[in-house]
Design an enzyme around this catalytic site. Structure first.
Site, PDB file in Angstrom:
ATOM      1  CB  ALA A  41      15.819  17.843  11.047  1.00 34.83           C
ATOM      2  CB  THR A  42      11.941  18.933   7.957  1.00 33.50           C
ATOM      3  OG1 THR A  42      11.293  20.168   8.475  1.00 33.50           O
ATOM      4  CG2 THR A  42      11.058  17.664   7.804  1.00 33.50           C
ATOM      5  CB  SER A  91      11.908  25.245   6.392  1.00 36.82           C
ATOM      6  OG  SER A  91      12.365  24.942   7.786  1.00 36.82           O
ATOM      7  CG  HIS A 149      14.311  28.117   3.236  1.00 42.40           C
ATOM      8  ND1 HIS A 149      14.745  27.077   2.703  1.00 42.40           N
ATOM      9  CD2 HIS A 149      14.419  27.795   4.584  1.00 42.40           C
ATOM     10  CE1 HIS A 149      15.085  25.829   3.740  1.00 42.40           C
ATOM     11  NE2 HIS A 149      14.750  27.158   4.743  1.00 42.40           N
ATOM     12  CB  SER A 160      19.394  21.446   4.589  1.00 40.70           C
ATOM     13  OG  SER A 160      19.372  22.486   4.933  1.00 40.70           O
ATOM     14  CG  ASP A 220      20.705  21.897  13.874  1.00 42.07           C
ATOM     15  OD1 ASP A 220      20.570  21.934  13.358  1.00 42.07           O
ATOM     16  OD2 ASP A 220      20.752  20.714  14.626  1.00 42.07           O
ATOM     17  CG  ASP A 251      19.936  24.734  23.434  1.00 40.95           C
ATOM     18  OD1 ASP A 251      19.899  24.749  23.425  1.00 40.95           O
ATOM     19  OD2 ASP A 251      20.297  23.709  25.034  1.00 40.95           O
ATOM     20  N   GLY A 252      21.088  25.890  20.742  1.00 37.39           N
ATOM     21  CA  GLY A 252      21.241  27.186  20.180  1.00 37.39           C
ATOM     22  C   GLY A 252      19.785  28.280  21.082  1.00 37.39           C
ATOM     23  CB  THR A 257      13.789  19.201  21.272  1.00 36.93           C
ATOM     24  OG1 THR A 257      15.020  18.670  20.801  1.00 36.93           O
ATOM     25  CG2 THR A 257      13.295  18.972  20.944  1.00 36.93           C
TER      26      THR A 257
HETATM   27  N1  SAH Z   1      16.201  26.481   8.533  1.00 35.01           N
HETATM   28  C1  SAH Z   1      16.833  23.890   8.435  1.00 35.01           C
HETATM   29  C2  SAH Z   1      15.624  24.516   9.442  1.00 35.01           C
HETATM   30  C3  SAH Z   1      16.043  23.293  10.039  1.00 35.01           C
HETATM   31  S1  SAH Z   1      14.956  22.112  11.443  1.00 35.01           S
HETATM   32  C4  SAH Z   1      16.545  24.107   7.375  1.00 35.01           C
HETATM   33  O1  SAH Z   1      15.987  24.721   6.065  1.00 35.01           O
HETATM   34  O2  SAH Z   1      17.218  23.257   7.392  1.00 35.01           O
HETATM   35  C5  SAH Z   1      15.208  22.168  12.473  1.00 35.01           C
HETATM   36  C6  SAH Z   1      16.266  22.154  12.854  1.00 35.01           C
HETATM   37  O3  SAH Z   1      16.529  22.465  14.118  1.00 35.01           O
HETATM   38  C7  SAH Z   1      16.979  20.925  13.108  1.00 35.01           C
HETATM   39  O4  SAH Z   1      17.930  20.558  12.284  1.00 35.01           O
HETATM   40  C8  SAH Z   1      17.245  20.543  14.502  1.00 35.01           C
HETATM   41  O5  SAH Z   1      18.163  19.365  14.899  1.00 35.01           O
HETATM   42  C9  SAH Z   1      17.277  22.054  14.864  1.00 35.01           C
HETATM   43  N2  SAH Z   1      16.761  21.217  16.526  1.00 35.01           N
HETATM   44  C10 SAH Z   1      16.536  21.688  16.954  1.00 35.01           C
HETATM   45  N3  SAH Z   1      16.767  22.447  18.926  1.00 35.01           N
HETATM   46  C11 SAH Z   1      17.605  23.038  18.571  1.00 35.01           C
HETATM   47  C12 SAH Z   1      18.679  23.175  19.854  1.00 35.01           C
HETATM   48  N4  SAH Z   1      17.794  23.010  21.051  1.00 35.01           N
HETATM   49  N5  SAH Z   1      19.564  23.168  19.465  1.00 35.01           N
HETATM   50  C13 SAH Z   1      19.922  23.686  18.105  1.00 35.01           C
HETATM   51  N6  SAH Z   1      19.324  23.207  17.116  1.00 35.01           N
HETATM   52  C14 SAH Z   1      18.556  23.410  17.599  1.00 35.01           C
END
Ligand code: SAH
Length: 239
Positions: free
Chosen positions: A57-58, A60, A65, A89, A116, A150-151, A233
């Site tokens: 993960a990153t 962004s 933002h 984060s 997350d 699961d988002g 994912t």
């Molecule tokens: N807005 C965050 C973005 C993080 S990167 C920031 O700026 O810190 C994207 C995030 O989506 C990751 O933390 C990853 O774990 C999450 N993610 C990926 N698939 C997901 C899912 N199915 N449900 C929930 N979170 C998910």
């Protein structure tokens, strides 16, 4: 050009984003000035670029933002309910909480829920938010809540939401998320372009979509600009 917005301090970074017009709204600027990115980005906190936070993960880039807040701003009012999917984060979750918080009124109902699916990242977001007094207050009052789930299914218990932010690229404009929007409400979501077969959804084939649910319940979708996000994912992540 976004990368030139980097600063040596948090305020310099936000001022640069504002000067170049990447942040236009004063409320967005104030909300971003109110959160030190160094609490959320493990390295190069004031660089206008995404940074790795583990688990593929990153956090962004600051300009992303900023864009997200600008698009959602009309739906971020005292008492608004907000869902931040792929909260990673926790940085944007904190900024969104600032945007629905008013120093002058006693608020009822406003809440930002970060989701997350990686438990370690949910813990990271908690720990990051605990680094500031304001963050600790948000967690203690329940104004901010982080959930492991699961988002792609949203979070029905907290619905309807005035604003939904999705921080990872989806395969589709998940109808279940649109169902969880209030009328009126708005969702900001990166979606893979049809036929985008690049590795794990990364690469040039993603666009931000802004989805509006109007007061009469009608849904309007607009593709606004091209982006590059990590994918939304299954868990465990497919690398
Ligand atoms: N807005 C965050 C973005 C993080 S990167 C920031 O700026 O810190 C994207 C995030 O989506 C990751 O933390 C990853 O774990 C999450 N993610 C990926 N698939 C997901 C899912 N199915 N449900 C929930 N979170 C998910």
């Amino acid at each position: 050009m976004a990368w030139y917005c980097s600063g040596s301090t948090n305020s310099e970074l936000i001022e640069n984003l504002s000067k170049t017009g990447l942040i236009k709204n004063e409320r967005v600027k104030k909300a971003m000035l109110g959160v030190d990115r160094a609490h959320y980005a493990p390295s190069r906190a004031y660089s206008d670029s995404p940074q790795p936070i583990g688990h593929g993960a990153t956090i962004s880039a600051p300009h992303m933002h900023g864009h997200a807040c600008e698009y959602l701003i009309d739906f971020l009012q005292p008492s608004s309910r907000v869902l931040d999917i792929g909260s990673g984060s926790g940085y944007l979750t904190h900024v969104l909480a600032n945007l629905v918080s008013s120093p002058t009124t006693t608020q009822t109902g406003c809440q930002v829920i970060g989701i997350d699916h990686i438990p370690d990242l949910v813990e990271l977001a908690h720990n990051n938010m605990r680094k500031s007094e304001q963050g600790r207050e948000y967690l203690a009052s329940g104004r901010v809540k982080f959930i492991t789930a699961d988002g792609r299914l949203g979070w029905n218990e907290g619905a309807p939401y005035d604003a939904i932010h999705v921080g990872a690229a989806a395969e589709q404009l998940h109808p279940i998320l649109i169902d969880q929007l209030r009328a009126p409400g708005r969702m900001f979501i990166p979606v893979n372009a049809e036929g985008n077969q690049t590795a794990a959804g990364r690469g040039g084939g993603q666009y931000i979509w802004v989805v509006d649910k109007k007061e009469d319940g009608s849904v309007h979708k607009k593709k606004v600009f091209q982006v590059s996000y990590v994918p939304l994912t299954d868990y465990p992540r497919k690398q």
